[in-house]
Design a protein around this motif. Structure first.
Motif, PDB file in Angstrom:
ATOM      1  N   SER A  54       0.920  -1.502   0.429  1.00 45.16           N
ATOM      2  CA  SER A  54      -0.033   0.441   0.068  1.00 45.16           C
ATOM      3  C   SER A  54       0.488   1.508   0.167  1.00 45.16           C
ATOM      4  CB  SER A  54      -1.100  -0.126   1.569  1.00 45.16           C
ATOM      5  OG  SER A  54       0.020  -0.035   2.262  1.00 45.16           O
ATOM      6  N   THR A  55      -0.152   2.105  -0.174  1.00 47.04           N
ATOM      7  CA  THR A  55       0.643   3.535  -0.039  1.00 47.04           C
ATOM      8  C   THR A  55       1.822   3.578   1.479  1.00 47.04           C
ATOM      9  OG1 THR A  55      -1.165   4.584  -1.636  1.00 47.04           O
ATOM     10  CG2 THR A  55       0.845   6.165   0.060  1.00 47.04           C
ATOM     11  N   PHE A  56       1.177   3.434   2.133  1.00 46.14           N
ATOM     12  CA  PHE A  56       1.912   3.629   2.917  1.00 46.14           C
ATOM     13  C   PHE A  56       3.705   2.414   3.736  1.00 46.14           C
ATOM     14  CE2 PHE A  56       2.621   2.764   7.975  1.00 46.14           C
ATOM     15  CZ  PHE A  56       3.181   3.576   9.011  1.00 46.14           C
ATOM     16  N   PHE A  57       3.441   1.817   3.326  1.00 44.37           N
ATOM     17  CA  PHE A  57       4.056   0.340   3.678  1.00 44.37           C
ATOM     18  C   PHE A  57       5.197   0.204   2.438  1.00 44.37           C
ATOM     19  CE2 PHE A  57       0.642  -1.493   6.328  1.00 44.37           C
ATOM     20  CZ  PHE A  57       1.446  -1.578   7.430  1.00 44.37           C
ATOM     21  N   GLY A  58       4.297   1.338   1.290  1.00 40.38           N
ATOM     22  CA  GLY A  58       5.558   0.822   0.174  1.00 40.38           C
ATOM     23  C   GLY A  58       6.121   2.264  -0.253  1.00 40.38           C
ATOM     24  N   VAL A  59       5.546   3.337   0.112  1.00 36.90           N
ATOM     25  CA  VAL A  59       6.405   4.524  -0.465  1.00 36.90           C
ATOM     26  C   VAL A  59       6.720   5.454   1.521  1.00 36.90           C
ATOM     27  CG1 VAL A  59       5.932   6.610  -1.322  1.00 36.90           C
ATOM     28  CG2 VAL A  59       4.796   4.763  -2.985  1.00 36.90           C
ATOM     29  N   VAL A  60       5.601   5.863   2.764  1.00 35.26           N
ATOM     30  CA  VAL A  60       5.700   6.331   3.047  1.00 35.26           C
ATOM     31  C   VAL A  60       6.954   5.629   4.052  1.00 35.26           C
ATOM     32  CG1 VAL A  60       4.341   7.601   5.493  1.00 35.26           C
ATOM     33  CG2 VAL A  60       3.110   7.399   3.951  1.00 35.26           C
ATOM     34  N   VAL A  61       7.114   4.507   4.524  1.00 37.87           N
ATOM     35  CA  VAL A  61       7.787   3.826   5.319  1.00 37.87           C
ATOM     36  C   VAL A  61       9.629   3.960   4.796  1.00 37.87           C
ATOM     37  CG1 VAL A  61       8.647   1.793   6.385  1.00 37.87           C
ATOM     38  CG2 VAL A  61       6.163   2.387   6.748  1.00 37.87           C
ATOM     39  N   PRO A  62       9.843   3.585   3.925  1.00 35.19           N
ATOM     40  CA  PRO A  62      10.634   3.364   3.123  1.00 35.19           C
ATOM     41  C   PRO A  62      11.675   4.884   3.523  1.00 35.19           C
ATOM     42  CG  PRO A  62       9.629   2.298   1.111  1.00 35.19           C
ATOM     43  CD  PRO A  62       8.867   2.813   2.998  1.00 35.19           C
ATOM     44  N   THR A  63      10.431   6.077   2.561  1.00 38.56           N
ATOM     45  CA  THR A  63      11.242   7.078   2.189  1.00 38.56           C
ATOM     46  C   THR A  63      11.359   7.830   3.820  1.00 38.56           C
ATOM     47  OG1 THR A  63       9.935   7.250   0.441  1.00 38.56           O
ATOM     48  CG2 THR A  63       9.928   9.510   0.844  1.00 38.56           C
ATOM     49  N   VAL A  64      10.561   8.048   4.453  1.00 41.96           N
ATOM     50  CA  VAL A  64      10.640   8.204   5.608  1.00 41.96           C
ATOM     51  C   VAL A  64      12.005   7.617   6.428  1.00 41.96           C
ATOM     52  CG1 VAL A  64       9.840   8.159   7.879  1.00 41.96           C
ATOM     53  CG2 VAL A  64       8.666   8.760   6.588  1.00 41.96           C
ATOM     54  N   ALA A 304       0.991   2.464  -8.409  1.00 39.82           N
ATOM     55  CA  ALA A 304       2.257   2.958  -8.509  1.00 39.82           C
ATOM     56  C   ALA A 304       1.633   4.748  -8.535  1.00 39.82           C
ATOM     57  CB  ALA A 304       3.563   3.203  -8.873  1.00 39.82           C
ATOM     58  N   SER A 305       1.189   4.695  -9.715  1.00 43.95           N
ATOM     59  CA  SER A 305       0.743   6.144  -9.710  1.00 43.95           C
ATOM     60  C   SER A 305      -0.021   6.442  -8.914  1.00 43.95           C
ATOM     61  CB  SER A 305       0.239   6.441 -11.374  1.00 43.95           C
ATOM     62  OG  SER A 305       0.353   5.134 -12.190  1.00 43.95           O
ATOM     63  N   SER A 306      -1.015   5.980  -7.996  1.00 43.55           N
ATOM     64  CA  SER A 306      -1.229   7.141  -6.637  1.00 43.55           C
ATOM     65  C   SER A 306      -0.323   7.204  -5.805  1.00 43.55           C
ATOM     66  CB  SER A 306      -3.012   6.394  -6.695  1.00 43.55           C
ATOM     67  OG  SER A 306      -3.155   6.429  -5.275  1.00 43.55           O
ATOM     68  N   SER A 307       0.054   6.125  -5.421  1.00 49.65           N
ATOM     69  CA  SER A 307       1.057   5.769  -4.075  1.00 49.65           C
ATOM     70  C   SER A 307       1.783   6.578  -3.800  1.00 49.65           C
ATOM     71  CB  SER A 307       1.458   4.440  -4.024  1.00 49.65           C
ATOM     72  OG  SER A 307       0.388   3.662  -3.859  1.00 49.65           O
ATOM     73  N   ILE A 308       2.832   6.672  -5.489  1.00 53.93           N
ATOM     74  CA  ILE A 308       4.337   7.702  -5.093  1.00 53.93           C
ATOM     75  C   ILE A 308       4.239   8.744  -5.716  1.00 53.93           C
ATOM     76  CG2 ILE A 308       6.319   8.269  -6.624  1.00 53.93           C
ATOM     77  CD1 ILE A 308       5.664   5.196  -7.914  1.00 53.93           C
ATOM     78  N   PRO A 309       3.578   9.459  -5.521  1.00 52.77           N
ATOM     79  CA  PRO A 309       3.167  10.777  -5.312  1.00 52.77           C
ATOM     80  C   PRO A 309       2.249  10.921  -4.183  1.00 52.77           C
ATOM     81  CG  PRO A 309       1.852  10.381  -7.567  1.00 52.77           C
ATOM     82  CD  PRO A 309       2.352   9.170  -6.843  1.00 52.77           C
ATOM     83  N   LYS A 310       1.405  10.271  -3.482  1.00 48.22           N
ATOM     84  CA  LYS A 310       1.035  10.572  -2.298  1.00 48.22           C
ATOM     85  C   LYS A 310       1.699  10.114  -1.155  1.00 48.22           C
ATOM     86  CE  LYS A 310      -3.815   9.589  -3.489  1.00 48.22           C
ATOM     87  NZ  LYS A 310      -5.100   8.851  -3.315  1.00 48.22           N
ATOM     88  N   GLY A 311       2.634   8.990  -0.706  1.00 47.17           N
ATOM     89  CA  GLY A 311       3.066   8.239  -0.228  1.00 47.17           C
ATOM     90  C   GLY A 311       4.678   9.526  -0.315  1.00 47.17           C
ATOM     91  N   THR A 312       5.020   9.730  -0.599  1.00 45.21           N
ATOM     92  CA  THR A 312       6.635  10.756  -0.901  1.00 45.21           C
ATOM     93  C   THR A 312       6.093  12.318  -0.638  1.00 45.21           C
ATOM     94  OG1 THR A 312       7.228   9.564  -3.216  1.00 45.21           O
ATOM     95  CG2 THR A 312       8.336  11.699  -2.252  1.00 45.21           C
ATOM     96  N   ILE A 313       4.830  12.893  -0.615  1.00 52.37           N
ATOM     97  CA  ILE A 313       4.400  14.124  -0.061  1.00 52.37           C
ATOM     98  C   ILE A 313       4.884  14.192   1.855  1.00 52.37           C
ATOM     99  CG2 ILE A 313       2.965  16.425  -0.666  1.00 52.37           C
ATOM    100  CD1 ILE A 313       2.837  15.760  -3.112  1.00 52.37           C
ATOM    101  N   ILE A 314       3.616  12.821   1.879  1.00 51.03           N
ATOM    102  CA  ILE A 314       3.615  12.682   2.990  1.00 51.03           C
ATOM    103  C   ILE A 314       4.521  12.891   3.764  1.00 51.03           C
ATOM    104  CG2 ILE A 314       2.448  10.796   5.044  1.00 51.03           C
ATOM    105  CD1 ILE A 314       0.467  10.503   3.061  1.00 51.03           C
ATOM    106  N   ALA A 315       5.731  12.084   3.180  1.00 51.34           N
ATOM    107  CA  ALA A 315       6.765  11.673   3.828  1.00 51.34           C
ATOM    108  C   ALA A 315       7.574  13.097   4.054  1.00 51.34           C
ATOM    109  CB  ALA A 315       7.397  10.067   3.230  1.00 51.34           C
ATOM    110  N   VAL A 316       7.936  13.490   2.978  1.00 56.62           N
ATOM    111  CA  VAL A 316       8.933  14.684   3.151  1.00 56.62           C
ATOM    112  C   VAL A 316       8.060  16.335   3.625  1.00 56.62           C
ATOM    113  CG1 VAL A 316       8.952  17.023   1.927  1.00 56.62           C
ATOM    114  CG2 VAL A 316       9.098  14.321   0.458  1.00 56.62           C
ATOM    115  N   VAL A 317       6.902  15.543   4.093  1.00 56.19           N
ATOM    116  CA  VAL A 317       6.209  16.818   5.266  1.00 56.19           C
ATOM    117  C   VAL A 317       6.391  16.647   6.385  1.00 56.19           C
ATOM    118  CG1 VAL A 317       3.707  17.785   5.815  1.00 56.19           C
ATOM    119  CG2 VAL A 317       4.265  17.224   3.633  1.00 56.19           C
ATOM    120  N   TYR A 318       5.426  14.656   6.675  1.00 57.61           N
ATOM    121  CA  TYR A 318       6.463  14.746   7.368  1.00 57.61           C
ATOM    122  C   TYR A 318       7.915  14.888   8.626  1.00 57.61           C
ATOM    123  CZ  TYR A 318       6.695  11.094  11.508  1.00 57.61           C
ATOM    124  OH  TYR A 318       7.072  10.772  13.283  1.00 57.61           O
TER     125      TYR A 318
END
Length: 903
Positions: A54-64, A304-318
């Motif tokens: 998902s967006t959280f486990f696949g993008v947010v966690v590794p990016t943070v 991927a098309s939805s998860s990458i933008p959302k997850g990356t931006i969330i990680a950057v803001v966090y």
């Protein structure tokens, strides 16, 4: 900032940019895409079982985790202590603006089609092509390899700082022996642990990443709680066993904040180098990168098309919020001396100090594993694309579960070699620069797509523009040179070298070329600006349409016209005989690849235009009217001469056609190319084109106000022999007089000047500069005005800046034959002229042949075809007699003014 003076390279700073790359296993093959990988995409017909994240486990966690790394625990005090709160906040904002610009580009590319496994390398290569993708992909891979080594050594040194025999903690904890080989041994053990995880597969790390994420955030919560719960205290700082002093943790005090507001740069206690804004900002910037960790998970994301933008931006803001709060609370509670003298002060002020160590170790181990996994996936993607040949071929091998275990072993071996380098002080800055090169390449890819204005580039993520892409490129390049000028220069040189290597290998690619889209966009724009109403004779250049029946016999003429075009338009035209009504489909479209491959093999700068027509004459008319675009249309028609001469098969003489070679990556190999073009007709074979129709084509071109050139004997042209070192000087001869109308008084009419201009252009070409231009002036012995004519001609040549030798030729015996009556029943060419007999034409031919020297090409005046169509065949006979056995000869009829004496 020199490599030696940077605190970035201190043994206590283990934070080269952590990408946290953990792309998917890429066990699945790439899904075929409509219009290219980055175009309009058609996804898999059924859900891919590998795409589970998902967006959280696949993008947010590794990016943070990547953006925090070890810097969040080890360098907050360093930044605030030297730069102060205000400049630290400025650095944080600037750093995040820079990475946000690249994030916008990543999001735009990811939402423009189906993204397969490979992350940043996939995006760059499928947009900028194999050259850029391969070179930057390899640099990205090497950066991950070196970063993995840096993180492992950082973890080892963090452990030894507490548990080593020479550590700074109480003696009871110093249980591990220290030294270079011990550090290497400990690093190898940690690397072996990472290897085992990677050999099992990326999913194991994906599960562990969430646990590490919880641990890191638990440590951060403990740090925030400690800021509030721990009261003022004295914090001992130990330099060594004999040097210890105290500094203060004051708790929240406004006076402490005021004292920490301004910058106060001093020497870094780990390197003894004086800090500046640039050096501190470089360290700060390293802690804000790692933004591609989520995009590198593209192969395992459900959407991927939805998860990458959302997850990356969330990680950057966090991460921005966490860094801001850490800077603020540190400035409120800690004296500057504590911040500048103990970069690991979080442990000293924590409610439970060992918890910070757990966070440091967890972050370091996570960074090491993610770098190893990410590097192996990048290598596997490079191997699958076959950009580096047999060297990387074994890295294509995967296990039954799709894990590229050979690529993992490749990467493990390289990291093991990196560990021999010890603390990697000289490599750390370059690793950061390599990452920035990749970021700049992503911005460049997005910028190219935006500037190309291709209809299929319509990403669903719209919060970007070419301004943000361009600014992102500029900021990444600026940061490269700010962090390490030498490393930035070296990385660009390496990129260019790799780019050249891959380009020379000419790998086959079906990805599409963004360069073609950009060229189209620019050419269209400039063609609209090329206004035919603004043409001027000063800037005239030949724009040739060469009609080619069979390139097997016309290849030498193709190369000659390529020399003659002088940077102008050159089009190879060909007419296929047939009626489209009687055919199921247009046969022409399938033939273009063969003709374009021919152009490549002949190494000429020419376009190709083919047409289907009931006759050659109609087809030539079509091409004369429609070939070209805007101000780039042919003004000169070139035809091979109509005679019975049987040339050799050029394909059998030229090594480019006679030696077996690989295909040209566009579906045409050498046997197919040879089979497409028919063999040269034998002697006595009938011609498909009647003589009258041939002359009619010339007449049509003149009526359409096109200049005409008829080329004879050009299969005999041998430039290599003419211009060899052992050969004597050769000549280009020009006969500007209309030899069929010797009573014509002018040597300087429009046609003569056109003839002279073409000959001059030929001698301006580098491969023809050794040839001397000769201009022949035909005089009669009784003509006393020939000297004046010669002087006038010299003056004209001087004004036109044409260097040519003028030769006066006496031709009384030839002119005498021109006035003889015609034989009985013999037609004449033009009723306004005196009779032109075969004897006269033979005499003219002999006169031309008698001129001494080795003649490369002869330029002769081509008279206009007769108005009476019944005279066409006689006209062609006269031209044949006139040029018989002259060698390469160009008959020229010019209609447009082409010379100018004004500036």
């Amino acid at each position: 900032m020199s490599t030696e003076s940077s605190p970035l390279l201190s043994y206590r700073l283990f934070s080269v940019v952590d990408e946290g790359e953990m792309p998917g296993t890429q066990a699945q093959e790439e899904t075929p895409l409509v219009g290219g990988d980055m175009g309009v995409a058609v996804g898999p017909p059924h859900p891919d079982p590998a795409r589970r994240l998902s967006t959280f486990f696949g993008v947010v966690v590794p990016t943070v985790l990547s953006m925090f790394s070890i810097v969040v625990f080890m360098r907050v005090g360093f930044v605030v202590g030297h730069a102060g709160f205000l400049q630290s906040l400025l650095m944080l904002v600037v750093a995040y603006v820079i990475i946000l610009l690249t994030v916008l580009s990543i999001c735009a590319i990811c939402t423009n089609g189906a993204i397969q496994g490979g992350g940043a390398y996939f995006m760059i290569s499928r947009t900028l092509g194999p050259e850029f993708g391969g070179s930057i992909g390899l640099m990205f891979y090497l950066a991950n390899v070196c970063a993995c080594g840096v993180y492992i050594l950082g973890l080892v040194e963090a452990v030894l700082d507490v548990f080593g025999a020479e550590g700074t903690d109480p003696p009871g904890a110093r249980v591990l022996p220290q030294g270079y080989f011990y550090s290497f041994l400990y690093g190898s053990v940690v690397l072996l642990l990472c290897l085992l995880v990677c050999l099992v597969g990326a999913r194991i790390y994906a599960r562990a990443a969430f646990l590490i994420f919880l641990v890191v955030n638990l440590v951060l919560v403990a740090i925030f709680v400690s800021f509030v719960a721990v009261g003022p205290r004295q914090v001992p700082v130990a330099r060594d066993a004999n040097h210890t002093f105290n500094t203060s943790f004051t708790g929240f005090r406004l006076a402490t904040l005021r004292a920490n507001l301004p910058a106060m740069y001093s020497r870094d206690y780990t390197t003894n180098n004086l800090m500046t804004f640039a050096t501190v900002f470089a360290v700060m910037f390293n802690g804000c990168t790692g933004i591609m960790a989520g995009s590198n998970m593209s192969g395992e994301l459900r959407n991927a098309s939805s998860s990458i933008p959302k997850g990356t931006i969330i990680a950057v803001v966090y991460t921005f919020i966490i860094y801001f709060l850490l800077f603020l609370m540190t400035s409120f509670t800690c004296e500057r001396t504590l911040l500048k003298e103990d970069y690991g002060f979080f442990r000293s002020i924590n409610l439970w100090p060992p918890l910070v160590l757990v966070g440091v170790y967890a972050a370091s181990l996570s960074a090491s594993m993610s770098s190893l996994i990410g590097a192996s996936r990048i290598l596997h993607a490079l191997a699958k694309d076959d950009l580096f040949g047999i060297i990387l071929a074994p890295a294509k091998i995967v296990s039954k579960g799709g894990n590229p275990w050979v690529a993992v072993l490749y990467t493990w071996a390289l990291v093991q070699l990196v560990l021999f380098a010890g603390k990697l002080n000289t490599i750390a800055g370059i690793v950061t620069v390599f990452y920035l090169v990749a970021y700049a390449a992503v911005d460049l890819a997005c910028l190219a797509l935006e500037w190309a204005s291709a209809p299929n580039f319509r990403p669903t993520f719209q919060l970007f523009s070419w301004h943000t892409c361009l600014l992102g490129i500029a900021s990444c390049v600026l940061m490269m040179f700010l962090i390490s000028p030498a490393g930035a220069s070296g990385s660009l040189v390496l990129m260019l070298a790799l780019l050249g290597f891959i380009h020379l290998r000419a790998p086959a690619s079906s990805w599409g070329y963004i360069s073609q889209a950009l060229i189209f966009h620019q050419v269209r724009k400039y063609l609209l600006l090329l206004d035919v109403r603004k043409e001027h004779v000063k800037f005239w250049r030949p724009q040739m349409l060469l009609m080619v029946a069979n390139p097997r016999s016309g290849a030498q003429l193709v190369r000659f016209v390529n020399d003659l075009k002088k940077g102008g338009l050159f089009v190879l035209g060909h007419v296929e005989i047939g009626e489209l009504d009687t055919m199921p489909s247009d046969p022409i479209q399938a033939h273009y690849n063969f003709w374009l491959s021919l152009v490549d093999k002949l190494n000429v700068k020419a376009f190709v235009d083919l047409t289907l027509s009931p006759s050659v004459r109609q087809g030539t008319q079509h091409l004369l009217r429609i070939t070209g675009l805007g101000g780039m249309k042919p003004n000169t028609l070139v035809l091979g001469f109509y005679d019975a001469f049987v040339p050799d098969d050029y394909f059998l003489r030229d090594p480019a056609f006679s030696q077996a070679r690989e295909n040209d990556h566009f579906g045409v190999d050498l046997p197919a190319l040879q089979a497409h073009f028919p063999l040269v007709r034998g002697a006595g074979a009938s011609k498909a084109l009647p003589a009258a129709e041939y002359v009619a084509i010339v007449s049509d071109a003149v009526k359409m106000h096109k200049n005409v050139c008829l080329a004879r004997y050009f299969p005999l042209l041998d430039k290599q022999r003419l211009f060899s070192s052992k050969a004597e000087g050769c000549f280009v001869d020009v006969w500007p007089l209309n030899l069929l109308r010797p009573d014509t008084p002018a040597y300087v009419d429009v046609c003569s000047l056109f003839l002279l201009q073409l000959a001059c252009i030929l001698t301006m070409v580098s491969s023809w500069r050794a040839a001397c231009l000769r201009l022949f002036l035909c005089v009669e012995s009784g003509d006393r005005g020939w000297v004046a004519k010669e002087e006038k001609l010299k003056e004209l040549l001087s004004k036109l800046r044409i260097k040519a030798a003028i030769r006066a030729v006496t031709w009384d015996h030839v002119v005498a034959l021109h006035g003889q009556p015609l034989a009985a029943g013999e037609p004449f060419l033009n009723s306004a002229a005196r009779q032109v007999t075969d004897e006269y034409l033979a005499a003219v031919n002999a006169l031309v042949l008698q001129q001494g020297g080795q003649v490369a090409v002869r330029f002769l005046y081509l008279p206009r075809p007769p108005a009476d169509t019944s005279m066409y065949e006689r006209y062609l006979e006269q031209l044949e007699i006139l040029t018989r056995d002259l060698g390469p000869t160009l008959l020229v009829h010019g209609l447009t003014p082409v010379t100018c004496t004004e500036l």
